[in-house]
Scaffold this active site. Structure first.
Site, PDB file in Angstrom:
ATOM      1  N   LYS A 119      84.156  39.152  78.516  1.00  0.00           N
ATOM      2  CA  LYS A 119      84.630  38.319  77.391  1.00  0.00           C
ATOM      3  C   LYS A 119      86.099  37.983  77.591  1.00  0.00           C
ATOM      4  CE  LYS A 119      86.601  38.910  73.384  1.00  0.00           C
ATOM      5  NZ  LYS A 119      87.371  37.648  73.304  1.00  0.00           N
TER       6      LYS A 119
ATOM      7  N   GLU B  44      89.644  34.398  73.556  1.00  0.00           N
ATOM      8  CA  GLU B  44      89.069  33.180  72.978  1.00  0.00           C
ATOM      9  C   GLU B  44      89.984  31.972  73.145  1.00  0.00           C
ATOM     10  OE1 GLU B  44      89.805  36.031  71.620  1.00  0.00           O
ATOM     11  OE2 GLU B  44      90.360  35.925  69.514  1.00  0.00           O
TER      12      GLU B  44
ATOM     13  N   GLY C 159      94.798  44.407  76.834  1.00  0.00           N
ATOM     14  CA  GLY C 159      95.328  43.680  75.684  1.00  0.00           C
ATOM     15  C   GLY C 159      96.324  44.549  74.948  1.00  0.00           C
TER      16      GLY C 159
ATOM     17  N   THR D  72      94.810  46.763  69.442  1.00  0.00           N
ATOM     18  CA  THR D  72      93.389  46.492  69.712  1.00  0.00           C
ATOM     19  C   THR D  72      92.792  47.614  70.551  1.00  0.00           C
ATOM     20  OG1 THR D  72      93.949  44.144  69.715  1.00  0.00           O
ATOM     21  CG2 THR D  72      91.784  44.716  70.517  1.00  0.00           C
ATOM     22  N   GLY D  73      93.571  48.135  71.477  1.00  0.00           N
ATOM     23  CA  GLY D  73      93.100  49.248  72.313  1.00  0.00           C
ATOM     24  C   GLY D  73      92.682  50.444  71.467  1.00  0.00           C
TER      25      GLY D  73
ATOM     26  N   GLU E 125      94.104  49.000  79.478  1.00  0.00           N
ATOM     27  CA  GLU E 125      95.394  48.550  80.017  1.00  0.00           C
ATOM     28  C   GLU E 125      96.130  47.895  78.868  1.00  0.00           C
ATOM     29  OE1 GLU E 125      96.601  49.017  82.947  1.00  0.00           O
ATOM     30  OE2 GLU E 125      94.857  49.563  84.143  1.00  0.00           O
TER      31      GLU E 125
ATOM     32  N   CYS F 185     102.867  42.041  80.764  1.00  0.00           N
ATOM     33  CA  CYS F 185     102.860  43.410  80.227  1.00  0.00           C
ATOM     34  C   CYS F 185     103.943  44.262  80.878  1.00  0.00           C
ATOM     35  CB  CYS F 185     101.497  44.039  80.417  1.00  0.00           C
ATOM     36  SG  CYS F 185     100.897  43.933  82.095  1.00  0.00           S
TER      37      CYS F 185
ATOM     38  N   GLU G 152     107.027  45.823  71.817  1.00  0.00           N
ATOM     39  CA  GLU G 152     106.750  44.785  72.809  1.00  0.00           C
ATOM     40  C   GLU G 152     106.885  43.404  72.171  1.00  0.00           C
ATOM     41  OE1 GLU G 152     102.670  44.254  74.142  1.00  0.00           O
ATOM     42  OE2 GLU G 152     103.378  44.358  76.210  1.00  0.00           O
TER      43      GLU G 152
HETATM   44  P1  NAD Z   1      94.786  41.235  72.149  1.00  0.00           P
HETATM   45  O1  NAD Z   1      94.674  42.709  71.987  1.00  0.00           O
HETATM   46  O2  NAD Z   1      95.063  40.434  70.948  1.00  0.00           O
HETATM   47  O3  NAD Z   1      93.446  40.628  72.741  1.00  0.00           O
HETATM   48  C1  NAD Z   1      92.948  41.003  74.006  1.00  0.00           C
HETATM   49  C2  NAD Z   1      91.461  40.773  74.033  1.00  0.00           C
HETATM   50  O4  NAD Z   1      90.853  41.646  73.086  1.00  0.00           O
HETATM   51  C3  NAD Z   1      91.019  39.360  73.656  1.00  0.00           C
HETATM   52  O5  NAD Z   1      89.927  39.003  74.474  1.00  0.00           O
HETATM   53  C4  NAD Z   1      90.576  39.516  72.220  1.00  0.00           C
HETATM   54  O6  NAD Z   1      89.611  38.579  71.823  1.00  0.00           O
HETATM   55  C5  NAD Z   1      89.994  40.918  72.235  1.00  0.00           C
HETATM   56  N1  NAD Z   1      89.947  41.596  70.930  1.00  0.00           N
HETATM   57  C6  NAD Z   1      90.753  41.407  69.858  1.00  0.00           C
HETATM   58  N2  NAD Z   1      90.374  42.232  68.837  1.00  0.00           N
HETATM   59  C7  NAD Z   1      89.316  42.957  69.290  1.00  0.00           C
HETATM   60  C8  NAD Z   1      88.500  43.983  68.711  1.00  0.00           C
HETATM   61  N3  NAD Z   1      88.685  44.416  67.459  1.00  0.00           N
HETATM   62  N4  NAD Z   1      87.522  44.515  69.463  1.00  0.00           N
HETATM   63  C9  NAD Z   1      87.324  44.100  70.730  1.00  0.00           C
HETATM   64  N5  NAD Z   1      88.052  43.133  71.327  1.00  0.00           N
HETATM   65  C10 NAD Z   1      89.049  42.571  70.615  1.00  0.00           C
HETATM   66  O7  NAD Z   1      95.855  41.005  73.292  1.00  0.00           O
HETATM   67  P2  NAD Z   1      96.413  39.609  73.824  1.00  0.00           P
HETATM   68  O8  NAD Z   1      97.362  39.138  72.784  1.00  0.00           O
HETATM   69  O9  NAD Z   1      95.315  38.730  74.282  1.00  0.00           O
HETATM   70  O10 NAD Z   1      97.202  40.067  75.150  1.00  0.00           O
HETATM   71  C11 NAD Z   1      98.514  40.487  75.125  1.00  0.00           C
HETATM   72  C12 NAD Z   1      98.578  41.993  75.249  1.00  0.00           C
HETATM   73  O11 NAD Z   1      97.932  42.395  76.444  1.00  0.00           O
HETATM   74  C13 NAD Z   1      99.988  42.514  75.368  1.00  0.00           C
HETATM   75  O12 NAD Z   1     100.156  43.650  74.535  1.00  0.00           O
HETATM   76  C14 NAD Z   1     100.106  42.915  76.833  1.00  0.00           C
HETATM   77  O13 NAD Z   1     101.039  43.903  77.106  1.00  0.00           O
HETATM   78  C15 NAD Z   1      98.726  43.350  77.146  1.00  0.00           C
HETATM   79  N6  NAD Z   1      98.467  43.286  78.593  1.00  0.00           N
HETATM   80  C16 NAD Z   1      98.462  44.449  79.317  1.00  0.00           C
HETATM   81  C17 NAD Z   1      98.264  44.421  80.698  1.00  0.00           C
HETATM   82  C18 NAD Z   1      98.266  45.697  81.500  1.00  0.00           C
HETATM   83  O14 NAD Z   1      97.953  45.655  82.675  1.00  0.00           O
HETATM   84  N7  NAD Z   1      98.616  46.832  80.935  1.00  0.00           N
HETATM   85  C19 NAD Z   1      98.046  43.203  81.334  1.00  0.00           C
HETATM   86  C20 NAD Z   1      98.050  42.032  80.581  1.00  0.00           C
HETATM   87  C21 NAD Z   1      98.258  42.088  79.206  1.00  0.00           C
END
Ligand code: NAD
Length: 493
Positions: free
Chosen positions: A177, A180, A230, A234-235, A252, A286, A387
């Site tokens: 996935k 979006e 992400g 959310t993690g 991650e 990130c 962040e």
């Molecule tokens: P996000 O957490 O908003 O979304 C990431 C993904 O999770 C999207 O596909 C989203 O649709 C999905 N998601 C959102 N809510 C969810 C839920 N309740 N259950 C399951 N899935 C859900 O993050 P973002 O804004 O897309 O990305 C930015 C973040 O990602 C930053 O915090 C960045 O540091 C992190 N990031 C980390 C790495 C790494 O390697 N550590 C790499 C790239 C980005």
């Protein structure tokens, strides 16, 4: 990609969302609609999970010789290389990053598929010296099963590749996935996976919001592993959701990454990398080195040099020759960056540069934000601890090595850190002292497929890339065989 609605790929078929819902995908440079895609929901996620479950349980993929799985991954790498330019253009349209950066991403992505293609058949298991007479003991790795894979918007296809390539090499089936707001390259690579010849149900791509599609993947008892990249928040939600069936979890998450400059460093190079460490993809990285820590004796001159170069960063269309930095990904994300800048000023950080949107008329339709520099920052400020994920650098002053290590480590994050010095003993001490998943000595933001990537503390769980990135997608099984069993006659004799 045409204006035709892009669909999801489930169980070997391109399908619309069950609800019929669609979403428009916006170019962050000019807010034009570049595509319309299916907007799935929980029911679509369930269908994709069922397809992946069926394909895994049938053995069509896990039962295939590992070398044959590797051969298909090689083929996919070739197709990605063939379509590099199309993929790079799509990625830049979707994210706003410069097309040159997207080309680098595509080269990395092809390399990732090739790397895991090569590893697929390299693990022969281990024979253990058994303590039981007349027995043998084997340790083998087997695929975990159905993997839910959720990627973010900043490096859409790169992050998807970090997950798909090792999962497929290990023999797992995948429900992918993408974010979006940036699904286009993941859809295109799904097309390439079909062309490469992956069996139906092995690669499934489902589209839609995290709160429904992603949540279903995290909760489903039919998913064996959830891999997520992400935000930290959310993690944490995913961890809770995954506890229902004690899924394997790989996370991650975010980072707040110190870049530490000692007075004895090669300062020309350190200034250059202080910029490289933050301003690629407008700081939406990130591992961005957004937290600069500069030794007191060089602080003023270092900041002056940094500021002079930041003033000259060229913002613009990622497709135009000479553009160095594109827009932020969305209006919502720019609003978040703006809020952090407001907070920083309120906290007493000194704004040296930027802190607002650019005024150039040709940038007015994009989600642009100027490179921003704050000095007089302190450890306890939110702008230093949280962040921001934008083109913002904070500068703190330090006076001793012991002090800077203690302060750099005083964060809930632990993704990456870098430092600059010519002293070899200090390099050794700093490398040990910094509690981050990656530590760069005299460099910043270098990563490659062969080395593991992941975070200490709340930056994540598990590792991607390298050999360990393949291990994440395997279960370890101990097989014991008694070659000469005899009754023990303990019970009831
Ligand atoms: P996000 O957490 O908003 O979304 C990431 C993904 O999770 C999207 O596909 C989203 O649709 C999905 N998601 C959102 N809510 C969810 C839920 N309740 N259950 C399951 N899935 C859900 O993050 P973002 O804004 O897309 O990305 C930015 C973040 O990602 C930053 O915090 C960045 O540091 C992190 N990031 C980390 C790495 C790494 O390697 N550590 C790499 C790239 C980005």
């Amino acid at each position: 990609m045409s204006a035709i609605t892009q669909r999801m790929y489930i169980g070997g078929r391109w399908v619309a969302a069950i609800s019929g819902g669609t979403r428009q995908i916006i170019n962050p440079f000019n807010q034009q609609v570049i595509a319309e895609v299916a907007e799935g929901g929980r029911e679509d996620a369930k269908a994709a999970i069922a397809a992946a479950r069926q394909a895994f349980d049938s053995g069509v993929w896990s039962g295939r010789p590992a070398a044959a799985r590797g051969a298909l991954l090689y083929r996919l790498a070739e197709l990605i290389e063939r379509d590099r330019e199309t993929l790079a253009e799509l990625e830049s349209l979707d994210t706003g990053k410069t097309v040159e950066e997207s080309r680098w991403d595509m080269d990395d992505i092809a390399g990732i598929f090739r790397y895991y293609a090569g590893l697929a058949d390299k693990d022969g298991g281990d024979v253990i010296e058994s303590p039981v007479p007349d027995s043998s003991s084997l340790v083998v790795r087997e695929p975990v099963g159905v993997c839910g894979q959720i990627s973010p918007w900043n490096y859409p296809l790169l992050q998807a590749a970090w997950k798909m390539a090792p999962a497929l090499a290990a023999g797992c089936t995948v429900v992918m996935k993408p974010s979006e707001i940036t699904p286009l390259t993941t859809i295109k690579v799904t097309e390439l996976a079909i062309e490469a010849g992956f069996p139906d149900g092995v690669v499934n791509t489902v589209l839609g919001p995290g709160k429904s599609v992603g949540a279903e993947m995290a909760e489903s008892p039919d998913v064996d592993l959830i891999s997520f990249t992400g935000s930290m928040q959310t993690g944490k939600t995913i961890m809770r959701a995954a506890s229902g069936n004690v899924k394997k979890i790989a996370l991650e998450l975010g980072g707040k990454n110190p870049n530490i400059i000692f007075a004895d460093a090669d300062l020309d190079t350190a200034v250059d990398y202080a910029l490289n460490g933050v301003f690629f993809h407008a700081g939406q990285i990130c591992s961005a080195g957004c937290r600069l820590m500069v030794e007191a004796s060089i602080h003023d001159s270092f900041v002056a040099r940094l500021k002079a170069r930041m003033e000259k960063i060229r913002l613009g269309d990622g497709f135009a020759e000479g553009t160095q930095m594109g827009p932020l990904v969305s209006a919502e994300h720019r609003a978040k960056v703006e809020e952090y800048v407001r907070i920083a000023r309120e906290e007493g950080a000194r704004l040296e540069l930027g802190g607002k949107r650019p005024e150039a008329p040709e940038l007015k339709d994009g989600f642009f934000y100027l490179p921003t520099l704050f000095t007089e920052c302190t450890n306890d400020m939110r702008i230093v601890q949280e962040e921001v994920f934008g083109p913002v650098i904070t500068v703190e002053i330090f006076s001793s090595e012991e002090e800077v290590v203690r302060r750099a480590n005083s964060t809930i994050y632990g993704l990456a850190a870098g430092f600059w010095t010519r002293d070899p003993d200090r390099i050794h001490r700093m490398s040990k002292g910094l509690r981050f998943g990656t530590v760069w000595a005299n460099d910043f933001n270098v990563y490659f497929t062969q080395a593991p990537w992941g975070g200490y503390k709340q930056s994540g769980l598990g590792r991607e890339l390298g050999r360990i990135g393949l291990d994440e997608y395997t279960e370890v099984k101990h097989i014991f065989q008694n070659h000469n069993p005899k009754p023990v006659n303990w019970f009831g004799v």
